[in-house]
Motif scaffolding. Structure first.
Motif, mmCIF file in Angstrom:
data_model
loop_
_atom_site.group_PDB
_atom_site.id
_atom_site.type_symbol
_atom_site.label_atom_id
_atom_site.label_comp_id
_atom_site.label_asym_id
_atom_site.label_seq_id
_atom_site.Cartn_x
_atom_site.Cartn_y
_atom_site.Cartn_z
ATOM 1 N N UNK A 26 0.839 -1.203 0.000
ATOM 2 C CA UNK A 26 0.000 0.000 0.000
ATOM 3 C C UNK A 26 0.877 1.258 0.000
ATOM 4 N N UNK A 27 1.908 1.249 0.810
ATOM 5 C CA UNK A 27 2.832 2.388 0.861
ATOM 6 C C UNK A 27 3.519 2.571 -0.484
ATOM 7 N N UNK A 28 3.978 1.486 -1.073
ATOM 8 C CA UNK A 28 4.649 1.572 -2.386
ATOM 9 C C UNK A 28 3.688 2.103 -3.428
ATOM 10 N N UNK A 29 2.441 1.671 -3.400
ATOM 11 C CA UNK A 29 1.430 2.140 -4.352
ATOM 12 C C UNK A 29 1.220 3.641 -4.227
ATOM 13 N N UNK A 30 1.164 4.131 -3.022
ATOM 14 C CA UNK A 30 0.907 5.559 -2.806
ATOM 15 C C UNK A 30 2.127 6.431 -3.112
ATOM 16 N N UNK A 31 3.306 5.900 -2.848
ATOM 17 C CA UNK A 31 4.528 6.683 -3.062
ATOM 18 C C UNK A 31 4.937 6.692 -4.524
#
Length: 109
Positions: free
Chosen positions: A103-108
């Motif tokens: 999720x963090x990778x998707x948002x960043x």
């Protein structure tokens, strides 16, 4: 350590901890050490998600779910120490932290 005759000698302390300290006490120390491993990844990911303002329900439920799983893991480890039960909880918590990382990778990115 004094109660069980474990000398703070760098050469023998590891072996003494394994042989002189009762298992139920060692489990608690081992659990404490485990809290400095995978959970530190969770702390970094959760803090990063919070700083970028992610308040999606999945993120919130996953973060609390991970926290609950780690508490359950600690309780199992510090009390009955059934390896397969611990492994099941650990595996599930690993999937949750991997999802939060994705999720963090998707948002960043």
């Amino acid at each position: 350590m004094e109660k069980y005759g474990v000398a703070p000698n760098g050469e023998t302390v590891t072996e003494d901890l394994k042989t002189k300290i009762p298992p139920h006490i060692r489990w608690q120390a081992e659990n404490y050490n485990h809290l400095h491993e995978q959970p530190t990844i969770f702390y970094a990911v959760a803090l990063s998600l919070a700083l970028i303002g992610d308040s999606h329900p999945y993120t919130v439920y996953a973060a609390w779910g991970y926290t609950g799983l780690r508490i359950l893991h600690s309780l199992i480890h510090a009390t009955v120490n059934k390896v397969m039960a611990r492994f099941s909880v650990f595996g599930t918590s690993s999937v949750v932290v991997a999802g939060l990382t994705a999720r963090l990778a998707q948002l960043v990115f």
